[in-house]
Design a protein around this motif. Structure first.
Motif, PDB file in Angstrom:
ATOM      1  N   ALA A 103       3.563  -2.188 -11.699  1.00 38.08           N
ATOM      2  CA  ALA A 103       2.381  -2.229 -10.838  1.00 38.08           C
ATOM      3  C   ALA A 103       2.674  -1.548  -9.503  1.00 38.08           C
ATOM      4  CB  ALA A 103       1.947  -3.672 -10.616  1.00 38.08           C
ATOM      5  N   GLN A 104       3.857  -1.826  -8.937  1.00 37.38           N
ATOM      6  CA  GLN A 104       4.239  -1.202  -7.669  1.00 37.38           C
ATOM      7  C   GLN A 104       4.383   0.304  -7.830  1.00 37.38           C
ATOM      8  OE1 GLN A 104       8.037  -0.360  -7.397  1.00 37.38           O
ATOM      9  NE2 GLN A 104       7.232   1.130  -5.947  1.00 37.38           N
ATOM     10  N   ALA A 105       5.031   0.725  -8.903  1.00 39.24           N
ATOM     11  CA  ALA A 105       5.259   2.147  -9.122  1.00 39.24           C
ATOM     12  C   ALA A 105       3.945   2.878  -9.360  1.00 39.24           C
ATOM     13  CB  ALA A 105       6.206   2.339 -10.301  1.00 39.24           C
ATOM     14  N   ARG A 106       3.024   2.247 -10.088  1.00 40.67           N
ATOM     15  CA  ARG A 106       1.731   2.878 -10.342  1.00 40.67           C
ATOM     16  C   ARG A 106       0.934   3.021  -9.043  1.00 40.67           C
ATOM     17  NH1 ARG A 106      -0.466   6.263 -14.166  1.00 40.67           N
ATOM     18  NH2 ARG A 106      -2.500   6.663 -13.266  1.00 40.67           N
ATOM     19  N   ALA A 107       1.012   1.996  -8.172  1.00 36.69           N
ATOM     20  CA  ALA A 107       0.327   2.091  -6.878  1.00 36.69           C
ATOM     21  C   ALA A 107       0.903   3.232  -6.044  1.00 36.69           C
ATOM     22  CB  ALA A 107       0.445   0.771  -6.125  1.00 36.69           C
ATOM     23  N   ALA A 108       2.232   3.379  -6.078  1.00 34.82           N
ATOM     24  CA  ALA A 108       2.867   4.480  -5.356  1.00 34.82           C
ATOM     25  C   ALA A 108       2.429   5.821  -5.931  1.00 34.82           C
ATOM     26  CB  ALA A 108       4.382   4.339  -5.422  1.00 34.82           C
ATOM     27  N   LEU A 109       2.293   5.892  -7.247  1.00 34.65           N
ATOM     28  CA  LEU A 109       1.861   7.121  -7.903  1.00 34.65           C
ATOM     29  C   LEU A 109       0.457   7.511  -7.458  1.00 34.65           C
ATOM     30  CD1 LEU A 109       2.097   9.338 -10.115  1.00 34.65           C
ATOM     31  CD2 LEU A 109       1.215   7.638 -11.733  1.00 34.65           C
ATOM     32  N   GLU A 110      -0.468   6.551  -7.507  1.00 38.01           N
ATOM     33  CA  GLU A 110      -1.851   6.858  -7.164  1.00 38.01           C
ATOM     34  C   GLU A 110      -1.987   7.243  -5.699  1.00 38.01           C
ATOM     35  OE1 GLU A 110      -3.944   3.401  -8.426  1.00 38.01           O
ATOM     36  OE2 GLU A 110      -3.697   3.844 -10.574  1.00 38.01           O
ATOM     37  N   MET A 111      -1.275   6.545  -4.818  1.00 34.68           N
ATOM     38  CA  MET A 111      -1.330   6.871  -3.400  1.00 34.68           C
ATOM     39  C   MET A 111      -0.660   8.211  -3.131  1.00 34.68           C
ATOM     40  SD  MET A 111       0.205   4.914  -0.083  1.00 34.68           S
ATOM     41  CE  MET A 111       1.826   5.520  -0.462  1.00 34.68           C
TER      42      MET A 111
END
Length: 479
Positions: A103-111
């Motif tokens: 979840a953290q990595a996906r948020a970093a990806l989208e941002m």
């Protein structure tokens, strides 16, 4: 308006080469297709569609197979539940922690894609948009963006094998898990959630498809025409000279050589100074590429394979000489016949090994002969110890590409395979811009300019540069 595209080092063009040996086919350049939508956008901008030119398949059943130095192994699976079960077998509680990490990595990806990768930074004034990130930061811990990658992963996984598993992608941005900011977990996120893809027939199909789509728009594509000089004066560029003596007039020159290597073509004091200043920056690892045609199938390998040393931190120190190579070094193996049977005859295999080593800035020499031999031995030893078997007698043909050849073939500064590194001091506005500050009409695309390296980012770089040219020259595009 006369525009010349100077091509030598495009990750889509120059490095997307196929090598054919004894019915084996090797991709000697890119081998992972990530962010497929960026490819679709590039073809759409040319009035075409990716699928009209390239059959792109998702690599199955896993993004990678990872072999650890203790002879354990783990597959990076797209299925979250199956992935959790694998991790739990390595470390109690790691399955649940994987959900939090993903979840953290996906948020970093989208941002990262929306706010940094997909946008141009033309100057310091562009930093004014950063306060708009504040609402996004409520979704992610700032330390998970800027903290040391390995250290932040230790908040999720105690087993060093698992931390290595989710950080080996730092190699692709020219860093290590001990120097990279944790934001680069976004690389694992796109592989695990969007998937890893492959163009059937090899990456050359992407290059050729883009070429055909461009020609359909009226672009004249010339190959085998070496540019020896970018002509410029106080008023800006005026064209380029070719090795055959021909002069091509142009009001705009777009160079996709590795950016520092474009400046010597100016043949001016400014060009020399700019080259020296950029060449002193931090660069990614070099790689030795071993392309092997085997007379047997290495069945334990998947399409993409990563071998990680049990000397976790030491293995990231780039070897400058044979004695600095780990007994079982970090390396990557591409075995495309798993997805594309045309890569090798039945019962045979097409294997491409990438062994990271020090670049020529770090070694101070262009003589890699001893390192090539030692690297081959270390690779074969690693494969045998990992249970793949003794492949040495099964290598029927070998083609080695070492850093000096990478430099010569694709104008890569210091022979660094991934261009300029991506430390925090070489990202966004801190990365060399896609427009020269002094020579009017001189622009850049590629791995060492903004936004960075990897085929999708180079495609984005091309779009950002095109948009900047259109804005600078007040050109409107209809439809």
């Amino acid at each position: 308006m006369r525009v010349t595209l100077l091509e030598q080092n495009s990750e889509v063009g120059g490095r997307a080469q196929s090598l054919h040996v004894d019915s084996c086919r090797f991709d000697t350049g890119p081998s992972l297709l990530l962010f497929p939508d960026k490819y679709r956008e590039a073809f759409a901008a040319l009035g075409s569609a990716l699928e009209e030119h390239v059959d792109v398949q998702r690599v199955q059943p896993a993004a990678y197979r990872v072999f650890f130095g203790d002879n354990s192994r783990l597959d990076l699976l797209y299925d979250v539940q199956a992935m959790m079960q694998q991790l739990e077998a390595f470390e109690a509680g790691a399955g649940a922690k994987y959900l939090a990490f993903l979840a953290q990595a996906r948020a970093a990806l989208e941002m990262g894609v929306d706010q940094f990768i997909d946008k141009d930074f033309t100057g310091w004034a562009d930093l004014r948009r950063l306060p708009g990130l504040l609402p996004l930061l409520t979704r992610i811990n700032l330390l998970d963006l800027l903290g040391q990658h390995d250290s932040r992963l230790s908040c999720y996984f105690k087993d060093p094998r698992l931390r290595a598993l989710f950080s080996f992608q730092d190699l692709y941005v020219g860093l290590s898990p001990y120097t990279a900011p944790a934001v680069f977990s976004l690389l694992a996120a796109t592989e695990l959630t969007d998937g890893v893809w492959y163009p059937m027939g090899g990456f050359g199909k992407v290059r050729d498809g883009l070429g055909r789509a461009a020609e359909a728009c009226g672009v004249v594509v010339r190959t085998g025409a070496e540019v020896t000089h970018i002509h410029s004066s106080a008023s800006g560029v005026s064209g380029v000279s070719l090795a055959n003596g021909e002069f091509l007039p142009a009001d705009i020159v777009v160079a996709n050589r590795d950016l520092p290597a474009a400046y010597p073509l100016l043949r001016t004091a400014y060009g020399d100074a700019a080259h020296a200043q950029l060449a002193s920056k931090q660069y990614s690892a070099a790689v030795i590429s071993y392309n092997w045609c085997l007379d047997k199938r290495a069945d334990q390998l998947l399409h993409h394979n990563v071998f990680l040393s049990d000397q976790y931190e030491k293995s990231w120190h780039r070897a400058r000489s044979p004695d600095q190579l780990q007994d079982r070094p970090n390396l990557y193996i591409h075995a495309p016949a798993r997805t594309d049977p045309s890569a090798a005859p039945a019962g045979s295999d097409s294997i491409m090994v990438l062994l990271p080593v020090a670049n020529m800035q770090e070694t101070g020499t262009d003589d890699y002969r001893e390192l090539v031999d030692a690297g081959r031995d270390a690779t074969l030893r690693t494969l045998q110890q990992a249970g793949i078997g003794n492949l040495r007698p099964h290598i029927k043909h070998e083609r080695v590409i070492s850093p000096p050849e990478w430099r010569q073939r694709y104008a890569l500064q210091h022979g660094a395979a991934f261009g300029m590194a991506h430390g925090l001091d070489q990202l966004a506005v801190f990365r060399p811009p896609n427009k020269d500050s002094k020579v009017e009409g001189l622009y850049f695309v590629g791995a060492s300019t903004r936004p960075g390296n990897g085929v999708p980012l180079v495609l984005i770089s091309a779009r950002l540069t095109a948009e900047r040219i259109l804005t600078d020259y007040r050109i409107s595009v209809q439809g």
